[in-house]
Design a protein around this motif. Structure first.
Motif, short mmCIF file in Angstrom:
data_model
loop_
_atom_site.label_atom_id
_atom_site.label_comp_id
_atom_site.label_asym_id
_atom_site.label_seq_id
_atom_site.Cartn_x
_atom_site.Cartn_y
_atom_site.Cartn_z
N LEU A 17 0.77 -1.24 -0.14
CA LEU A 17 -0.02 0.05 0.10
C LEU A 17 0.77 1.21 0.00
CD1 LEU A 17 -2.94 -1.38 2.05
CD2 LEU A 17 -3.00 -0.22 -0.08
N ALA A 18 1.79 1.07 0.68
CA ALA A 18 2.94 2.41 0.57
C ALA A 18 3.41 2.72 -0.78
CB ALA A 18 4.26 2.26 1.52
N ALA A 19 3.76 1.48 -1.43
CA ALA A 19 4.28 1.63 -2.89
C ALA A 19 3.09 2.23 -3.76
CB ALA A 19 4.60 0.23 -3.47
N LEU A 20 1.72 1.76 -3.52
CA LEU A 20 0.65 2.10 -4.32
C LEU A 20 0.42 3.68 -3.95
CD1 LEU A 20 -1.83 -0.59 -4.14
CD2 LEU A 20 -0.86 0.18 -5.95
N CYS A 21 0.70 4.33 -2.87
CA CYS A 21 0.44 5.73 -2.46
C CYS A 21 1.65 6.47 -3.24
CB CYS A 21 0.71 5.87 -0.85
SG CYS A 21 -0.68 5.35 0.21
N PHE A 22 2.93 5.84 -3.19
CA PHE A 22 3.95 6.53 -3.74
C PHE A 22 3.66 6.66 -5.19
CE2 PHE A 22 7.87 5.90 -6.37
CZ PHE A 22 8.48 7.04 -5.94
N ILE A 67 4.56 6.83 4.69
CA ILE A 67 5.89 6.23 4.15
C ILE A 67 5.88 6.52 2.67
CG2 ILE A 67 7.24 4.42 3.47
CD1 ILE A 67 6.60 3.33 6.64
N GLY A 68 4.87 6.19 1.96
CA GLY A 68 4.64 6.11 0.65
C GLY A 68 4.91 7.60 0.06
N MET A 69 3.89 8.60 0.59
CA MET A 69 3.84 9.75 0.10
C MET A 69 5.06 10.73 0.69
SD MET A 69 -0.41 10.19 0.02
CE MET A 69 -0.14 11.66 -1.01
N THR A 70 5.76 10.31 1.78
CA THR A 70 6.80 11.11 2.29
C THR A 70 8.00 10.79 1.29
OG1 THR A 70 5.93 11.16 4.48
CG2 THR A 70 8.10 11.54 4.04
N ILE A 71 8.12 9.46 0.99
CA ILE A 71 9.08 9.17 0.02
C ILE A 71 8.85 10.03 -1.29
CG2 ILE A 71 10.19 7.25 -1.49
CD1 ILE A 71 9.84 5.33 1.14
N ALA A 72 7.55 10.08 -1.74
CA ALA A 72 7.31 10.75 -2.90
C ALA A 72 7.63 12.29 -2.92
CB ALA A 72 5.83 10.58 -3.17
N ASP A 73 7.49 12.75 -1.72
CA ASP A 73 7.85 14.31 -1.66
C ASP A 73 9.39 14.31 -1.56
OD1 ASP A 73 4.99 15.14 -1.30
OD2 ASP A 73 5.18 15.71 0.82
N VAL A 74 10.07 13.51 -0.83
CA VAL A 74 11.29 13.71 -0.74
C VAL A 74 12.13 13.63 -2.17
CG1 VAL A 74 13.50 12.43 -0.11
CG2 VAL A 74 11.71 12.99 1.64
N LEU A 75 11.45 12.72 -3.12
CA LEU A 75 12.14 12.60 -4.47
C LEU A 75 11.68 13.76 -5.29
CD1 LEU A 75 11.88 8.66 -4.81
CD2 LEU A 75 13.96 9.85 -4.19
N ASP A 76 10.76 14.55 -4.94
CA ASP A 76 10.30 15.70 -5.93
C ASP A 76 10.86 17.05 -5.23
OD1 ASP A 76 8.69 17.92 -6.73
OD2 ASP A 76 7.25 16.39 -7.34
N PRO A 77 11.57 17.82 -6.21
CA PRO A 77 12.25 18.91 -5.51
C PRO A 77 11.21 20.10 -5.09
CG PRO A 77 12.65 18.52 -8.03
CD PRO A 77 11.80 17.65 -7.39
N ILE A 78 9.88 20.00 -5.83
CA ILE A 78 9.03 20.90 -5.13
C ILE A 78 8.36 20.63 -3.94
CG2 ILE A 78 6.78 21.98 -5.86
CD1 ILE A 78 7.43 21.96 -8.81
N TYR A 79 8.38 19.48 -3.70
CA TYR A 79 7.61 18.94 -2.43
C TYR A 79 8.51 18.59 -1.23
CZ TYR A 79 3.13 18.85 -5.10
OH TYR A 79 2.14 19.18 -5.79
#
Length: 197
Positions: A17-22, A67-79
């Motif tokens: 589910l974390a991967a799906l969030c990401f 976890i999933g969405m925080t990793i997505a934020d960390v990998l996006d320079p805007i977020y």
């Protein structure tokens, strides 16, 4: 099934589910650029956080979203600068949905799960722009006017995200629950959710 295997299964489900969030936040979002190089977005990432809370319990669903969405934020320079805020808010969404669904609404005895989704996503519609406003202004030092503009746009996009996610969660939950019951995986979840939210 022994307790250790139950924990492994639950952690694997949380990771999925974390991967799906990401993936849903990173690749299926419509980013709306804002003044000052910031952005808000339309996405369905929260749907998988809520789905996780309905299926696995609030703690695991919240962790999946956080976890999933925080990793997505960390990998996006805007977020990237908003990653700590994202972690806390997504964890709270899962905990609220889990509390309402499992402790208050007894979801395993009821067929109505929309109110639990609405509770968690309703919290997000209010908390995301509000926390975002104070976070941007007082922690990141953004000018008040820019923080206000972003909060207003964030309110609108978060509301749209909440409506779409609530519908998506209802469809996915109704499709997945019978399959998980038949496979025995939901029975594992049901025993564990008596202990945790």
């Amino acid at each position: 099934m022994e307790k250790r295997k139950q924990t492994v299964v639950k952690l694997a489900q949380t990771a999925l589910l974390a991967a799906l969030c990401f993936v849903s936040f990173t690749f299926l979002q419509i980013k709306i650029p804002m003044p000052g190089g910031d952005a808000t977005s339309l996405h369905i990432g929260n749907a998988f956080c809520v789905l996780g809370a309905l299926l696995l319990g609030g703690w695991y669903g919240g962790l999946a979203g956080a976890i999933g969405m925080t990793i997505a934020d960390v990998l996006d320079p805007i977020y990237i600068v908003g990653a700590p805020k994202t972690f806390v808010l997504k964890l709270c969404i899962g905990l609220i949905v889990g509390l309402v669904a499992h402790r208050i609404g007894k979801i395993n005895e009821s067929t109505d799960k929309k109110y639990a989704s609405v509770a968690g996503l309703g919290f997000n519609v209010i908390a995301d722009p509000l926390v975002g406003y104070f976070y941007k202004q007082y922690i990141l030092g953004q000018p008040q006017q820019m923080a206000e503009v972003l909060a207003k746009w964030s309110t609108a996009t978060t509301f749209v995200n909440a409506v779409v996610s609530t519908i998506l969660v209802a469809v996915l939950y109704n499709a997945l629950r019978p399959v998980l019951l038949k496979s025995g995986m939901l029975q594992i979840v049901r025993k564990a959710e008596e202990v945790k939210i």
